[in-house]
Every structure is written in structure tokens, then in C-alpha cells.
Scaffold this motif. Sequence first.
Motif, PDB file in Angstrom:
ATOM      1  N   TYR A   8       0.871  -1.174   0.000  1.00 51.37           N
ATOM      2  CA  TYR A   8       0.000   0.000   0.000  1.00 51.37           C
ATOM      3  C   TYR A   8       0.909   1.226   0.000  1.00 51.37           C
ATOM      4  CZ  TYR A   8      -4.340   2.523   0.652  1.00 51.37           C
ATOM      5  OH  TYR A   8      -5.436   3.326   0.454  1.00 51.37           O
ATOM      6  N   LEU A   9       0.874   1.982  -1.097  1.00 51.97           N
ATOM      7  CA  LEU A   9       1.738   3.148  -1.272  1.00 51.97           C
ATOM      8  C   LEU A   9       1.016   4.416  -0.840  1.00 51.97           C
ATOM      9  CD1 LEU A   9       3.026   2.263  -4.854  1.00 51.97           C
ATOM     10  CD2 LEU A   9       3.983   1.576  -2.638  1.00 51.97           C
ATOM     11  N   ALA A  64      -3.062   2.242  -3.128  1.00 47.56           N
ATOM     12  CA  ALA A  64      -2.389   3.502  -2.815  1.00 47.56           C
ATOM     13  C   ALA A  64      -3.393   4.571  -2.415  1.00 47.56           C
ATOM     14  CB  ALA A  64      -1.598   3.981  -4.034  1.00 47.56           C
ATOM     15  N   SER A  65      -2.859   5.666  -1.839  1.00 45.97           N
ATOM     16  CA  SER A  65      -3.680   6.836  -1.509  1.00 45.97           C
ATOM     17  C   SER A  65      -2.774   8.046  -1.339  1.00 45.97           C
ATOM     18  CB  SER A  65      -4.475   6.605  -0.226  1.00 45.97           C
ATOM     19  OG  SER A  65      -3.607   6.520   0.886  1.00 45.97           O
ATOM     20  N   LYS A  68      10.307   9.410   2.561  1.00 45.74           N
ATOM     21  CA  LYS A  68      10.830   8.095   2.194  1.00 45.74           C
ATOM     22  C   LYS A  68      10.980   7.296   3.485  1.00 45.74           C
ATOM     23  CE  LYS A  68      14.081   5.849  -0.711  1.00 45.74           C
ATOM     24  NZ  LYS A  68      14.808   5.999  -1.935  1.00 45.74           N
ATOM     25  N   GLY A  69      10.438   6.096   3.480  1.00 49.07           N
ATOM     26  CA  GLY A  69      10.426   5.276   4.679  1.00 49.07           C
ATOM     27  C   GLY A  69       9.027   5.132   5.238  1.00 49.07           C
ATOM     28  N   SER A  70       8.165   6.129   4.962  1.00 50.11           N
ATOM     29  CA  SER A  70       6.780   6.020   5.404  1.00 50.11           C
ATOM     30  C   SER A  70       5.837   5.936   4.211  1.00 50.11           C
ATOM     31  CB  SER A  70       6.395   7.218   6.283  1.00 50.11           C
ATOM     32  OG  SER A  70       6.364   8.412   5.521  1.00 50.11           O
ATOM     33  N   MET A  71       6.384   5.605   3.050  1.00 49.54           N
ATOM     34  CA  MET A  71       5.600   5.581   1.815  1.00 49.54           C
ATOM     35  C   MET A  71       4.955   4.224   1.534  1.00 49.54           C
ATOM     36  SD  MET A  71       8.142   7.704  -0.666  1.00 49.54           S
ATOM     37  CE  MET A  71       6.937   7.948  -1.963  1.00 49.54           C
ATOM     38  N   ILE A 125       7.787  -1.156  10.952  1.00 45.59           N
ATOM     39  CA  ILE A 125       7.059  -1.455   9.712  1.00 45.59           C
ATOM     40  C   ILE A 125       5.587  -1.105   9.902  1.00 45.59           C
ATOM     41  CG2 ILE A 125       6.414  -3.248   8.047  1.00 45.59           C
ATOM     42  CD1 ILE A 125       9.439  -2.517   8.113  1.00 45.59           C
ATOM     43  N   ASP A 126       5.008  -0.383   8.921  1.00 50.88           N
ATOM     44  CA  ASP A 126       3.604   0.007   8.977  1.00 50.88           C
ATOM     45  C   ASP A 126       2.727  -1.091   8.378  1.00 50.88           C
ATOM     46  OD1 ASP A 126       4.221   2.505  10.083  1.00 50.88           O
ATOM     47  OD2 ASP A 126       4.520   3.396   8.110  1.00 50.88           O
TER      48      ASP A 126
END
Length: 141
Positions: free
Chosen positions: A9-10, A67-68, A77-80, A128-129
Motif C-alpha cells: 500500500y503506497l 495507494a492513496s 521516504k520510509g513512510s511511503m 514497519i507500517d
Amino acid sequence: MSTSPLTPYLTFNGNCRAAMTFYQQCLGGDLQVQTFAGTPAAEHVPAEAQDGVMHAVLSNGSLLLMASDTGTQPVTKGSMVSLSINCHSDEEITRLFNALGAGGHVTMALDDTFWGAKFGMLTDQFGIDWMFNYDKPGAAQ
């Protein structure tokens, strides 16, 4: 016991539609896009973000990319990228949410949504999300 597949999920800073259209051109498939406007989520994003993407899905055979746009918070970058699990039962979503959340931080507690699902988000103990969704039987998809 089988576990539901993971889906990337982006998250984008307002250019989700352009990115997903590009990915569709490269990867083919069907692209579905829903904006914030006209949904209950609209009250939580500023006026300039109403046409932003609340949720997009690109599917082509076994390929599934979601994505959203953030709507409010900037993405770095890192939370994308989050890992999303679409669960098959209330028991599964609760079990996985609690297990992966151990030692982590809940960012959105499991709760019923306006789209007819139970949904929650967390960051695990390793940073990690994760996103969890369970489409309830009979809910409009």
C-alpha cells in the motif's frame, strides 16, 4: 491455517493519481480511484485535498497494488509503503492485529468503517507500517 496475502500500500503527497496511472501504463490492468470528496473522510482533509485520492487499486491477474494520498500529513521516504492484509474473518483480523502490534504502536484502532469493513493500522516493533481490513459479509464493496 492459511494467512491472507500481503499487498503493498503506497502513500503519496498529492500525486497518487499520476503515479497509479503511470503504474497502470507500465503494468497494465484495471485502475479504480476514489477521491476524498463525497465520502465521510472528506471532513478530515482540507479543501485543497478533496480531489486527492482516498483509495486506489490497480489489479492485473495476481498483481494487486493499492495507494492513496495522505490528505493531511506529508510523506517521507520510509513512510511511503505499508503492508496491507485483507483478512477473511473477524477472528483473523483481531488475532493478526494483536500479534503484529505486540511491542509496537497502534495508529488507528480496529473499528468499523463507512465502507462496511473492520479496519485498523499499526507500526510494529521494528518500525514497519501495517494495515488490516476485513470486509464484512454483505457489505457493499
